[in-house]
Design a protein around this motif. Structure first.
Motif, short mmCIF file in Angstrom:
data_model
loop_
_atom_site.label_atom_id
_atom_site.label_comp_id
_atom_site.label_asym_id
_atom_site.label_seq_id
_atom_site.Cartn_x
_atom_site.Cartn_y
_atom_site.Cartn_z
N ALA A 172 -4.34 4.92 2.45
CA ALA A 172 -4.37 3.52 2.74
C ALA A 172 -4.48 2.92 4.14
O ALA A 172 -5.08 2.12 4.40
CB ALA A 172 -3.17 3.00 1.92
N ASP A 181 -0.98 9.26 -0.03
CA ASP A 181 -1.43 8.05 -0.42
C ASP A 181 -1.44 6.70 0.65
O ASP A 181 -2.21 6.19 0.83
CB ASP A 181 -0.94 7.18 -1.79
CG ASP A 181 -0.99 8.04 -3.07
OD1 ASP A 181 -2.03 8.74 -2.91
OD2 ASP A 181 -0.58 7.80 -4.03
N ARG A 216 3.33 2.73 -7.60
CA ARG A 216 3.07 1.37 -8.24
C ARG A 216 3.85 1.38 -9.72
O ARG A 216 4.31 -0.02 -10.10
CB ARG A 216 1.52 1.55 -8.61
CG ARG A 216 0.67 1.21 -7.37
CD ARG A 216 -0.56 0.74 -7.51
NE ARG A 216 -1.66 2.01 -7.81
CZ ARG A 216 -2.79 1.92 -7.75
NH1 ARG A 216 -3.42 0.67 -7.54
NH2 ARG A 216 -3.87 2.98 -8.25
N LYS A 258 0.84 -1.25 0.13
CA LYS A 258 0.10 -0.11 0.05
C LYS A 258 0.89 1.32 -0.09
O LYS A 258 1.90 1.23 0.64
CB LYS A 258 -0.89 0.07 1.41
CG LYS A 258 -1.90 -1.19 1.18
CD LYS A 258 -2.71 -1.37 2.54
CE LYS A 258 -1.84 -1.51 3.72
NZ LYS A 258 -2.88 -1.68 5.00
N HIS A 281 -4.53 0.84 -3.85
CA HIS A 281 -4.69 2.10 -3.70
C HIS A 281 -6.18 2.33 -3.42
O HIS A 281 -7.04 1.81 -3.97
CB HIS A 281 -4.24 3.18 -4.91
CG HIS A 281 -4.36 4.42 -4.66
ND1 HIS A 281 -5.42 5.30 -4.73
CD2 HIS A 281 -3.00 5.27 -4.43
CE1 HIS A 281 -5.08 6.53 -4.62
NE2 HIS A 281 -3.72 6.52 -4.39
N GLN A 299 2.91 10.46 -2.23
CA GLN A 299 2.98 9.02 -2.14
C GLN A 299 2.64 8.98 -0.55
O GLN A 299 1.87 7.98 0.01
CB GLN A 299 4.33 8.52 -2.61
CG GLN A 299 4.44 8.16 -4.03
CD GLN A 299 5.88 7.70 -4.14
OE1 GLN A 299 6.80 7.43 -3.39
NE2 GLN A 299 6.38 7.96 -5.48
#
Length: 596
Positions: A472, A468, A216, A212, A334, A465
């Motif tokens: 997550a 993100d 990616r 997570k 994600h 990131q």
């Protein structure tokens, strides 16, 4: 008949003993009784009807959902020396008629058909002149409207079975049936519960990983390059993402193909053939690249986006390691993936009760992505498998990455979102934090915020990131709508009050699945040459697992060669001398190198 079945297993398939469940299923069939087999992908389901087809007096019909899968299976059977054919829409009228006649003449005892073939009057007329000894329903979960891949064409199967006289035993096979779906299959095919053969859902050679809050694209590129000699599949949820990822991998010099429902049937066939014949290393695909994958040497499956449910994930991930060799299944999660799947469910024409069922299944896989427990254990629990031990090899079980305290950075992000009144998306928040000087900052007077430029030492991509990761980890939620905005969750307040710390593990680094082996590489090259000469896929010559056995035991004679798992009489005659010679040459060169 079981003794005869054992001889066929050794003679054609090169195996000494049946796998778990195979013998039980065949005992039911040989006694004329129907059964359902719930066995993992790569667990040997097809042998359960292929061997009986050679022993029962009559024709075995196999109802299979995809044309490409039929062709692969028939080609593989022919390589092993077993006569088989298929009847589907890929054949011309003349080809179909000739195969009809060959079946009537008794040239084939094993015939694959698509479910749509059951609607053909000419096919039904042909059946009246045949003795059908067994009907196998592959991917039987397609019968159930509560399964993940319900197909209306499968609903004709019970009606079709009622027209066959005398009634043959029926074998239903699936790798992904929850208890509810299994009960539905039994009801529709009139199979008693006591004839359910459940071998468990565990795939010992697979390891599951969920990552997570990472980049990616970078992970996928680095992973594929690290495992450049290995074959793999990368799944994405949309055609657009498939094309984007495929283009990035090709640009990086990777032999990647793309496959999705927006391509023509000829384009899809060309791509699939290139992948099966090892002309492409990696296939980037939507779930349209589905059940027709019989390629045994897929070493990794990466889900670049979360699929809709656990059944789809396990079936798609299970296309790795069909030959039993160690393989990896990686899901890159994600939170935006959830919204994509919700949108796809919303836009579907499913009835409301089925939509609710799909939403429930979606929540199950979201929970899977967030669990801190054993990933394999979670999957087994979902399917009602009674196994209880943790796997010891998934990303939860073996994670030894060091943990870093990122509370200060997290507070910066959470505070910035709060001061922006939770009205903006990830990109704008990241631009404020790094102190961007673009026009939007001036238009909204963002430079006056106390959080403006707090993270100016970091790059915008790095901050995004981090956001993100916080999403997550459920400190931040994404709102609905086409342009989602960031909102704080109830978990954010304790962090802002310094009552709770935010910890982050080091970014996962891609590793090789297997170590290099010069002899294996030589034998793999020989396999490709022989496959090309015989116009078959390389894995149909020998699986990777069999090549590994050659490397381990280095057979010098036909007798030793025949003892290797996966070597039958037909393949010994066709390929034995070539491989024995190559192994001998390598061994001699190796000795000479050591002596010098």
């Amino acid at each position: 008949m079981l003794k005869d079945a054992q001889e066929i297993l050794k003679h054609y398939y090169g195996h000494e003993a049946f796998r778990d469940g195979q013998e039980t299923i065949m005992q039911h069939l040989f006694s004329g009784a129907s059964a359902i087999g719930i066995m993992p992908t790569g667990g040997g389901k097809s042998i359960c009807y292929q061997i009986p087809s050679q022993l029962l007096n009559g024709v075995t019909l196999v109802i299979s959902p995809l044309i490409s899968l039929m062709k692969d299976q028939v080609d593989e059977l022919k390589e092993a020396g077993i006569p088989a054919t298929f009847l589907n829409s890929s054949l011309s009228q003349e080809e179909g008629a000739e195969r009809f006649r060959a079946v009537r003449r008794g040239e084939y005892s094993l015939v694959y058909i698509a479910p749509e073939r059951l609607e053909s009057p000419s096919f039904m007329n042909m059946l009246r002149n045949l003795h059908v000894s067994l009907v196998a329903v592959d991917e039987a979960h397609c019968l159930s409207q509560w399964g993940h891949d319900f197909r209306p064409s499968y609903m004709r199967i019970p009606e079709f079975l009622a027209q066959i006289h005398p009634a043959p035993p029926v074998l239903a096979l699936t790798a992904t049936a929850t208890p509810e779906v299994a009960a539905d299959i039994r009801r529709l095919l009139d199979i008693p519960q006591e004839r359910t053969v459940l071998t468990g859902f565990t795939r010992e050679n697979l390891s599951f990983h969920v990552h997570k809050g990472i980049d990616r694209d970078k992970f996928i590129r680095d992973y594929v390059k690290e495992n450049a000699k290995q074959s793999g599949i990368i799944y994405a949820a949309t055609r657009k993402e498939v094309e984007r990822l495929g283009a990035k991998l090709k640009k990086a010099g990777i032999a990647a193909g793309t496959y999705h429902g927006g391509m023509s049937s000829d384009e899809r066939k060309e791509m699939q053939d290139a992948f099966v014949y090892d002309e492409l290393t990696v296939m980037v695909a939507t779930n349209a690249f589905g059940m027709g994958i019989n390629k045994s040497n897929v070493r990794f499956v990466i889900h670049a986006q979360m699929p809709r449910n656990i059944e789809s994930y396990y079936q798609e991930a299970g296309r790795a390691g069909r030959d039993g060799s160690p393989s990896e299944c990686i899901l890159l999660f994600h939170p935006q993936d959830t919204r994509i799947q919700q949108f796809l469910i919303d836009q579907s024409d499913l009835a409301e009760d089925r939509k609710k069922n799909e939403y429930d299944k979606l929540q199950d896989i979201v929970n899977f992505c967030h669990t801190e427990g054993c990933l394999e254990r979670y999957i087994l629990d979902y399917f009602g498998d009674p196994e209880s031990d943790t796997c010891g090899k998934c990303s939860s079980c073996i994670d030894e990455r060091s943990v870093v305290d990122i509370t200060k950075e997290a507070q910066m992000v959470l505070s910035c979102i709060k001061r922006m009144d939770e009205r903006f998306g990830k990109t704008i928040v990241a631009q404020v934090l790094v102190g961007s000087s673009n026009q939007k900052m001036k238009d909204f007077s963002f430079q006056r915020l106390s959080t403006y430029g707090l993270m100016k030492g970091a790059g915008q991509k790095e901050v995004m990131q981090l956001i993100d990761y916080l999403v997550a980890s459920r400190y931040i939620a994404l709102s609905g709508g086409q342009y989602p905005v960031l909102k704080l969750t109830e978990h954010a307040l304790p962090v802002l009050k310094n009552e709770e710390k935010v910890m982050r593990k080091q970014t996962v680094q891609p590793k090789k699945i297997t170590e290099d082996d010069p002899l294996f590489d030589m034998l793999r090259e020989l396999r490709s040459q022989l496959a090309d000469q015989n116009d078959v896929a390389p894995y149909m010559v020998f699986s990777d697992q069999t090549l590994r056995e050659f490397c381990r035991f280095r057979p010098k004679t036909h007798t030793e060669f025949l003892k290797i798992k996966g070597v039958g009489e037909t393949k010994l005659a066709a390929y034995g001398d070539s491989f024995i010679s190559a192994i001998r040459t390598f061994t001699e060169q190796e000795k000479s190198s050591v002596q010098s």
